[in-house]
Design a protein around this motif. Structure first.
Motif, PDB file in Angstrom:
ATOM      1  N   GLU A  91       0.895  -1.254   0.146  1.00  0.00           N
ATOM      2  CA  GLU A  91       0.052   0.091  -0.065  1.00  0.00           C
ATOM      3  C   GLU A  91       0.635   1.339  -0.036  1.00  0.00           C
ATOM      4  OE1 GLU A  91      -3.717   0.164   2.590  1.00  0.00           O
ATOM      5  OE2 GLU A  91      -3.251  -1.860   2.684  1.00  0.00           O
ATOM      6  N   ALA A  92       1.873   0.981   0.528  1.00  0.00           N
ATOM      7  CA  ALA A  92       2.982   2.270   0.649  1.00  0.00           C
ATOM      8  C   ALA A  92       3.526   2.521  -0.532  1.00  0.00           C
ATOM      9  CB  ALA A  92       3.892   2.252   1.922  1.00  0.00           C
ATOM     10  N   VAL A  93       4.055   1.363  -1.239  1.00  0.00           N
ATOM     11  CA  VAL A  93       4.840   1.915  -2.485  1.00  0.00           C
ATOM     12  C   VAL A  93       4.136   1.652  -3.664  1.00  0.00           C
ATOM     13  CG1 VAL A  93       6.508   0.250  -3.725  1.00  0.00           C
ATOM     14  CG2 VAL A  93       6.910   0.294  -1.272  1.00  0.00           C
ATOM     15  N   GLU A  94       2.906   1.163  -3.732  1.00  0.00           N
ATOM     16  CA  GLU A  94       2.140   0.913  -4.732  1.00  0.00           C
ATOM     17  C   GLU A  94       2.989   0.215  -6.174  1.00  0.00           C
ATOM     18  OE1 GLU A  94       0.184   4.806  -4.905  1.00  0.00           O
ATOM     19  OE2 GLU A  94      -1.599   4.088  -4.024  1.00  0.00           O
ATOM     20  N   PRO A  95       3.445  -0.846  -6.137  1.00  0.00           N
ATOM     21  CA  PRO A  95       4.239  -1.184  -7.190  1.00  0.00           C
ATOM     22  C   PRO A  95       3.243  -1.898  -8.258  1.00  0.00           C
ATOM     23  CG  PRO A  95       4.134  -2.992  -5.381  1.00  0.00           C
ATOM     24  CD  PRO A  95       3.203  -1.758  -5.063  1.00  0.00           C
ATOM     25  N   ASP A  96       3.889  -1.862  -9.422  1.00  0.00           N
ATOM     26  CA  ASP A  96       3.052  -2.267 -10.807  1.00  0.00           C
ATOM     27  C   ASP A  96       3.164  -3.739 -11.056  1.00  0.00           C
ATOM     28  OD1 ASP A  96       2.293   0.307 -11.800  1.00  0.00           O
ATOM     29  OD2 ASP A  96       4.508   0.520 -12.016  1.00  0.00           O
ATOM     30  N   LEU A  97       4.203  -4.287 -10.005  1.00  0.00           N
ATOM     31  CA  LEU A  97       4.443  -5.801 -10.195  1.00  0.00           C
ATOM     32  C   LEU A  97       5.044  -6.065  -8.876  1.00  0.00           C
ATOM     33  CD1 LEU A  97       4.900  -8.360 -11.851  1.00  0.00           C
ATOM     34  CD2 LEU A  97       7.198  -7.639 -12.506  1.00  0.00           C
ATOM     35  N   VAL A  98       4.338  -7.210  -8.386  1.00  0.00           N
ATOM     36  CA  VAL A  98       5.047  -7.884  -6.952  1.00  0.00           C
ATOM     37  C   VAL A  98       5.589  -9.062  -7.089  1.00  0.00           C
ATOM     38  CG1 VAL A  98       4.422  -8.681  -4.785  1.00  0.00           C
ATOM     39  CG2 VAL A  98       3.103  -6.773  -5.760  1.00  0.00           C
ATOM     40  N   ILE A  99       6.957  -9.746  -6.750  1.00  0.00           N
ATOM     41  CA  ILE A  99       7.521 -10.629  -6.960  1.00  0.00           C
ATOM     42  C   ILE A  99       7.735 -11.221  -5.597  1.00  0.00           C
ATOM     43  CG2 ILE A  99       9.579 -11.878  -7.497  1.00  0.00           C
ATOM     44  CD1 ILE A  99       9.943  -9.863  -9.764  1.00  0.00           C
ATOM     45  N   ILE A 100       7.214 -12.667  -5.287  1.00  0.00           N
ATOM     46  CA  ILE A 100       7.251 -13.150  -4.015  1.00  0.00           C
ATOM     47  C   ILE A 100       8.447 -14.331  -4.072  1.00  0.00           C
ATOM     48  CG2 ILE A 100       6.008 -14.363  -2.136  1.00  0.00           C
ATOM     49  CD1 ILE A 100       4.580 -11.841  -2.534  1.00  0.00           C
ATOM     50  N   ASP A 101       9.206 -14.386  -3.162  1.00  0.00           N
ATOM     51  CA  ASP A 101      10.330 -15.447  -3.254  1.00  0.00           C
ATOM     52  C   ASP A 101      10.388 -16.047  -1.935  1.00  0.00           C
ATOM     53  OD1 ASP A 101      12.324 -17.196  -3.539  1.00  0.00           O
ATOM     54  OD2 ASP A 101      13.924 -15.509  -4.253  1.00  0.00           O
ATOM     55  N   SER A 102       9.671 -16.859  -1.276  1.00  0.00           N
ATOM     56  CA  SER A 102       8.901 -17.814  -2.278  1.00  0.00           C
ATOM     57  C   SER A 102       7.497 -17.964  -1.501  1.00  0.00           C
ATOM     58  CB  SER A 102       9.593 -19.309  -2.338  1.00  0.00           C
ATOM     59  OG  SER A 102       9.635 -19.751  -0.961  1.00  0.00           O
ATOM     60  N   ILE A 103       6.531 -18.608  -2.183  1.00  0.00           N
ATOM     61  CA  ILE A 103       5.252 -18.732  -1.439  1.00  0.00           C
ATOM     62  C   ILE A 103       5.251 -19.728  -0.098  1.00  0.00           C
ATOM     63  CG2 ILE A 103       4.490 -20.829  -3.144  1.00  0.00           C
ATOM     64  CD1 ILE A 103       2.148 -18.448  -1.661  1.00  0.00           C
ATOM     65  N   GLN A 104       6.322 -20.464  -0.181  1.00  0.00           N
ATOM     66  CA  GLN A 104       6.422 -21.458   1.005  1.00  0.00           C
ATOM     67  C   GLN A 104       6.990 -20.724   2.319  1.00  0.00           C
ATOM     68  OE1 GLN A 104       7.193 -22.714  -2.228  1.00  0.00           O
ATOM     69  NE2 GLN A 104       6.051 -24.421  -2.399  1.00  0.00           N
ATOM     70  N   THR A 105       7.506 -19.794   2.089  1.00  0.00           N
ATOM     71  CA  THR A 105       8.024 -18.940   3.428  1.00  0.00           C
ATOM     72  C   THR A 105       6.983 -18.088   3.914  1.00  0.00           C
ATOM     73  OG1 THR A 105       9.369 -17.216   2.031  1.00  0.00           O
ATOM     74  CG2 THR A 105      10.445 -19.098   2.529  1.00  0.00           C
ATOM     75  N   LEU A 106       5.747 -17.773   3.330  1.00  0.00           N
ATOM     76  CA  LEU A 106       4.990 -16.575   3.650  1.00  0.00           C
ATOM     77  C   LEU A 106       3.987 -17.333   4.667  1.00  0.00           C
ATOM     78  CD1 LEU A 106       3.434 -14.814   0.733  1.00  0.00           C
ATOM     79  CD2 LEU A 106       5.320 -14.615   1.747  1.00  0.00           C
ATOM     80  N   HIS A 107       3.584 -16.596   5.457  1.00  0.00           N
ATOM     81  CA  HIS A 107       2.466 -16.942   6.352  1.00  0.00           C
ATOM     82  C   HIS A 107       1.654 -15.799   6.827  1.00  0.00           C
ATOM     83  CE1 HIS A 107       4.128 -15.049  10.149  1.00  0.00           C
ATOM     84  NE2 HIS A 107       5.128 -15.000   9.663  1.00  0.00           N
ATOM     85  N   SER A 108       0.408 -16.200   7.183  1.00  0.00           N
ATOM     86  CA  SER A 108      -0.749 -15.268   7.179  1.00  0.00           C
ATOM     87  C   SER A 108      -1.060 -15.480   8.909  1.00  0.00           C
ATOM     88  CB  SER A 108      -1.988 -15.506   6.325  1.00  0.00           C
ATOM     89  OG  SER A 108      -2.930 -14.826   6.957  1.00  0.00           O
ATOM     90  N   ASP A 109      -1.346 -14.148   9.616  1.00  0.00           N
ATOM     91  CA  ASP A 109      -1.822 -14.144  10.827  1.00  0.00           C
ATOM     92  C   ASP A 109      -3.079 -14.942  11.077  1.00  0.00           C
ATOM     93  OD1 ASP A 109       0.024 -12.737  12.073  1.00  0.00           O
ATOM     94  OD2 ASP A 109      -0.888 -11.038  12.033  1.00  0.00           O
ATOM     95  N   TYR A 110      -4.049 -15.113  10.054  1.00  0.00           N
ATOM     96  CA  TYR A 110      -5.080 -15.803  10.165  1.00  0.00           C
ATOM     97  C   TYR A 110      -5.238 -17.271  10.544  1.00  0.00           C
ATOM     98  CZ  TYR A 110      -6.611 -11.296   9.297  1.00  0.00           C
ATOM     99  OH  TYR A 110      -6.988  -9.642   9.275  1.00  0.00           O
ATOM    100  N   ILE A 111      -3.925 -18.042  10.089  1.00  0.00           N
ATOM    101  CA  ILE A 111      -3.913 -19.183  10.164  1.00  0.00           C
ATOM    102  C   ILE A 111      -2.552 -19.688  11.135  1.00  0.00           C
ATOM    103  CG2 ILE A 111      -3.075 -21.473   8.836  1.00  0.00           C
ATOM    104  CD1 ILE A 111      -5.655 -20.670   7.942  1.00  0.00           C
ATOM    105  N   GLU A 112      -2.915 -20.713  12.101  1.00  0.00           N
ATOM    106  CA  GLU A 112      -1.803 -20.679  13.008  1.00  0.00           C
ATOM    107  C   GLU A 112      -0.736 -21.640  12.757  1.00  0.00           C
ATOM    108  OE1 GLU A 112      -3.442 -21.354  17.016  1.00  0.00           O
ATOM    109  OE2 GLU A 112      -4.122 -19.048  17.003  1.00  0.00           O
ATOM    110  N   SER A 113      -0.717 -22.552  11.815  1.00  0.00           N
ATOM    111  CA  SER A 113       0.011 -23.489  11.041  1.00  0.00           C
ATOM    112  C   SER A 113       1.309 -22.949  10.650  1.00  0.00           C
ATOM    113  CB  SER A 113      -0.569 -24.687  10.399  1.00  0.00           C
ATOM    114  OG  SER A 113      -0.867 -24.063   9.239  1.00  0.00           O
TER     115      SER A 113
END
Ligand code: TYD
Ligand code: MG
Length: 453
Positions: free
Chosen positions: A162-184
């Motif tokens: 939201e702060a940067v407002e990029p035109d393209l987002v790259i995520i390295d990697s999906i397996q390292t991400l975690h969300s607050d809404y899931i505890e695993s």
């Protein structure tokens, strides 16, 4: 304290169960079900406030009423990458790039990010900003507009987006991400699913394309549930032999283009280089003609590729002759040897036969058969084939030379690269006229033997 909620997920297909069981009833795999802690998300992570008051309500439209004007694609400044995507990245699309560790996924995407004129956000959960800087220095970037973020929590990533407002987002990697809404833990099925869902929501609502890197399991599939591949728009695979310099980028699934295209790169000390004319590199430079070499006009996807086949036939030192093939199916090699023995009277039974496809690539195209046979003949007789001959045909069990698909495309590629003669099956329908290359039509393996030796 709230009760901890857990569910059981199949680690193979992502099916959900209330209790543990030995076999997954959905994909029939054994021992793949594991317990994961979940918590139902009360609210979604991307733009929580605005999405609930979203004014955009989808309504049905006729297909010709749908406006595609803003679907113009994002040019990735990389001809090979654009080609595989089908002409650039579609706005609001999710692309997953899989591949073995160390093959160069991070290098490829960082390199692309550094060459883009658009504002790009490269999120890494695997390396620190300093490490990425070190990698970037090897690639030697020009003027760029790329922001590097090291973060693994999706909520924080969205805050930065939201702060940067990029035109393209790259995520390295999906397996390292975690969300607050899931505890695993990160990398578990429910985390991968949740994080991908949040990213899809973000991508579709803001029309920002997202590129994800995905790890693969030991049998070559993208780690995580199969459903991940269903959720994203495009699945790319980066492959190649780590000991060789060539890397092939393929689309396994593409909602916006063909899956037949492929991109070829060469790994160098300073990053990946696009290879726009692979045939010139796959054919080795040499002084004079050597026996045992033959060139095949093959197709990888839709791309014609001239590939060099090398054979070495020598008298077996030990009782049992050895047969070995690199980049070519060993069973198919044995079959071709049997055909040569039976139909052309060659005594190969007491000989060692080694076959190698140069460049460390492996070939499935049956049109390579004739070049394999020619290289074996050439090595066995110790006569070099003229270096401007090439071959494109399948060999059948009775020694017949069979037609192959898209033969005209192969002939044109051979002509373009300056070959003087191409051997193809008599049964191929060829409507080309005025070619500068000689098209040698053959129908039996004996014809080949008569012409070559
Ligand atoms: P990397 O992108 O880290 O692989 P992945 O993200 O798929 O795990 O690639 C690492 C390999 O690439 C590493 O073994 C070194 C090699 N490499 C080069 O040969 N040249 C370069 O310029 C860079 C950056 C990496
Ligand atoms: Mg990496």
């Amino acid at each position: 304290m709230a009760k901890v909620k857990t569910t059981f997920f199949c680690q193979n297909c992502g099916a959900q169960y209330a209790k543990w069981q030995g076999q997954c009833t959905s994909c029939k795999e054994w021992n793949t079900i594991a317990e994961e802690v979940i918590q139902k998300p009360e609210k979604s992570s991307w733009k929580t406030a605005s999405s609930s008051t979203s004014k955009r309500v989808s309504k049905p439209l006729k297909i010709n009423e749908i406006d595609t004007a803003q679907e113009a694609r994002l040019n990735m400044q990389d001809a090979e990458f654009n080609r595989v995507l089908g002409g650039g990245m579609v706005h609001g699309s999710l692309t997953l790039l899989g591949g073995e560790p160390g093959i160069g996924k991070s290098t490829l995407l960082l390199q692309i990010a550094l060459s883009l004129p658009y504002k790009t956000l490269y999120v890494s959960g695997e390396e620190s900003q300093k490490q990425i800087k070190m990698r970037a220095e090897r690639i030697n970037p020009q003027e760029n507009n790329c922001y590097i973020l090291t973060e693994t929590k999706t909520q924080n990533i969205f805050k930065q987006i939201e702060a940067v407002e990029p035109d393209l987002v790259i995520i390295d990697s999906i397996q390292t991400l975690h969300s607050d809404y899931i505890e695993s833990s990160a990398g578990s099925i429910s985390q991968i699913k949740e994080c991908t869902t949040e990213l899809i929501k973000f991508a579709k609502e803001t029309a920002t394309p997202v590129l994800l890197i995905g790890h693969i399991t030991k049998d070559g599939h993208i780690a995580g549930p199969k459903i991940l591949e269903h959720m994203v728009d495009t699945v790319l695979q980066f492959e190649g032999d780590r000991n060789h310099v060539f890397r092939i980028l393929r689309a396994h699934k593409n909602r916006f283009g063909s899956t037949n295209e492929l991109g070829i790169y060469e790994m160098q000390g300073s990053g990946l280089r696009e290879v726009s004319n692979p045939s010139e590199i796959l054919i080795s430079e040499k002084d004079g003609e050597l026996s045992g070499n033959a060139i095949a006009a093959t197709l990888e996807g839709l791309r014609p590729l001239m590939i060099e086949v090398q054979a070495l036939v020598s008298t077996a030192v030990y009782g049992t002759p050895q047969r070995s093939a690199t980049g070519f199916n060993a069973k198919r090699l044995n079959m071709l040897l049997a055909v040569l023995e039976k139909r052309a009277g060659f005594r190969l039974g007491a000989k060692d036969v080694f076959l190698n496809i140069t460049g460390g690539i492996s070939v499935d195209d049956p049109a390579i058969d004739l070049a394999v046979v020619a290289s074996i003949l050439s090595s066995n007789e110790d006569v070099a084939l003229p270096s401007d001959y090439c071959f494109a045909a399948e060999v059948g069990l009775s020694g017949e030379i069979r037609p192959v698909q898209r033969v005209e495309q192969r002939i044109l590629e051979a002509e373009k690269l300056g070959f003087s003669t191409i051997f193809v099956s008599k049964y191929n329908k060829i409507s080309l006229k005025h070619t500068s290359i000689k098209i040698q039509l053959i129908s039996k393996i004996e014809d080949l033997v008569n012409i070559l030796v």
